[in-house]
Design a protein around this motif. Structure first.
Motif, short mmCIF file in Angstrom:
data_model
loop_
_atom_site.label_atom_id
_atom_site.label_comp_id
_atom_site.label_asym_id
_atom_site.label_seq_id
_atom_site.Cartn_x
_atom_site.Cartn_y
_atom_site.Cartn_z
N PRO A 40 0.99 -1.19 0.09
CA PRO A 40 -0.02 0.12 0.06
C PRO A 40 0.72 1.08 -0.16
N LEU A 41 0.68 2.14 -1.04
CA LEU A 41 1.34 3.36 -1.03
C LEU A 41 0.59 4.60 -0.90
N SER A 42 1.08 5.67 -0.59
CA SER A 42 0.52 7.03 -0.89
C SER A 42 0.60 7.26 -2.04
N ARG A 43 -0.29 8.37 -2.53
CA ARG A 43 -0.10 9.03 -3.97
C ARG A 43 1.22 9.42 -4.30
N LYS A 44 2.07 10.22 -3.60
CA LYS A 44 3.33 10.57 -3.61
C LYS A 44 4.23 9.34 -3.91
N GLU A 45 4.13 8.23 -2.99
CA GLU A 45 4.96 7.41 -2.95
C GLU A 45 4.73 6.42 -4.33
N PHE A 46 3.46 6.43 -4.86
CA PHE A 46 3.07 5.92 -5.88
C PHE A 46 3.86 6.50 -7.05
N ALA A 47 3.61 8.05 -7.30
CA ALA A 47 4.11 8.63 -8.11
C ALA A 47 5.80 8.61 -8.39
N VAL A 48 6.31 8.72 -7.19
CA VAL A 48 7.84 8.76 -7.21
C VAL A 48 8.26 7.17 -7.89
N LEU A 49 7.73 6.16 -7.42
CA LEU A 49 7.99 4.78 -7.92
C LEU A 49 7.77 4.72 -9.22
N ALA A 50 6.61 5.10 -9.74
CA ALA A 50 6.35 5.04 -11.32
C ALA A 50 7.59 5.63 -11.92
#
Length: 218
Positions: A149-159
């Motif tokens: 489970p990731l926050s929106r910012k964590e998801f965006a950085v990982l992408a």
């Protein structure tokens, strides 16, 4: 993605921005064409959601300037005019897509994502690397079969790190793509997000730091 919303109706502009931010996009909002031209001189956007009938500088002129400047940003033009001739005229100016008002927010979001794919080199629908699987459409991340489970910012950085395909991505580039213009450029938001991302992804450590260069997933 980094998106600029240019809409002179503040309530509509904020609603569009809120909808797009819910999908982990970084969104800047301005309410006239002059402010849009200023932002476009400073930031590299993936998509511009552009109302056609704008004060100060008309949306047509903003679109023309984008095309003349060879910008990579894709343009989704919005307008209350629904006649075929108006749509043709908007596309002839260089807009990549055209959406008449009123519109459904899910359709606008889908069109923005489709245009965003065209602003970058083609990427697979699901990103995979080093045991990580990221599905941009389902907003899901797995590592070695384990849901993360990731926050929106964590998801965006990982992408962004996965899209780099093993190359290092600077903190400045991550800040540009995953945060909006209200973020202090000297903030440690990127470093803190990377720390949280590492912790959630677990061991062995996946996101490496290249001193003086940035972060990468080998």
């Amino acid at each position: 993605m980094r998106i600029l919303v240019v809409e002179d109706e503040p309530l509509l502009a904020d609603a569009v921005a809120q909808w797009l931010r819910a999908d982990a996009h970084a969104v800047d909002v301005v309410h006239d064409g002059g402010a849009a031209m200023e932002r476009l001189d400073v930031h590299d956007y993936d998509v511009v959601v552009l109302d056609r009938d704008l004060p100060v500088v008309h949306g047509d002129d903003v679109c023309r300037a984008l095309v003349a400047g060879a910008a990579t940003a894709r343009v989704l033009m919005l307008t209350a005019a629904t006649e075929i001739d108006d749509r043709v005229a908007g596309l002839a100016l260089g807009a990549d897509d055209y959406l008449p008002k009123p519109f459904a927010f899910p359709e606008l979001a889908a069109r923005v994502v489709a245009l965003g794919r065209r602003s970058r080199p083609a990427a697979p629908p699901v990103l995979r690397r080093a045991g990580v699987r990221l599905d941009p459409h389902r907003r899901e991340v797995y590592r070695d079969g384990r849901y993360v489970p990731l926050s929106r910012k964590e998801f965006a950085v990982l992408a962004e790190l996965l899209l780099a395909d093993g190359a290092a991505v600077s903190a400045e580039a991550l800040l540009e793509k995953a945060w909006d213009e209200h973020t202090d450029p000297f903030t440690n938001a990127v470093r803190m997000t990377i720390l949280k991302l590492r912790r959630k992804l677990g061991e062995p450590a996946l996101v490496l730091t290249e001193p003086g260069v940035g972060y990468r997933i080998p």
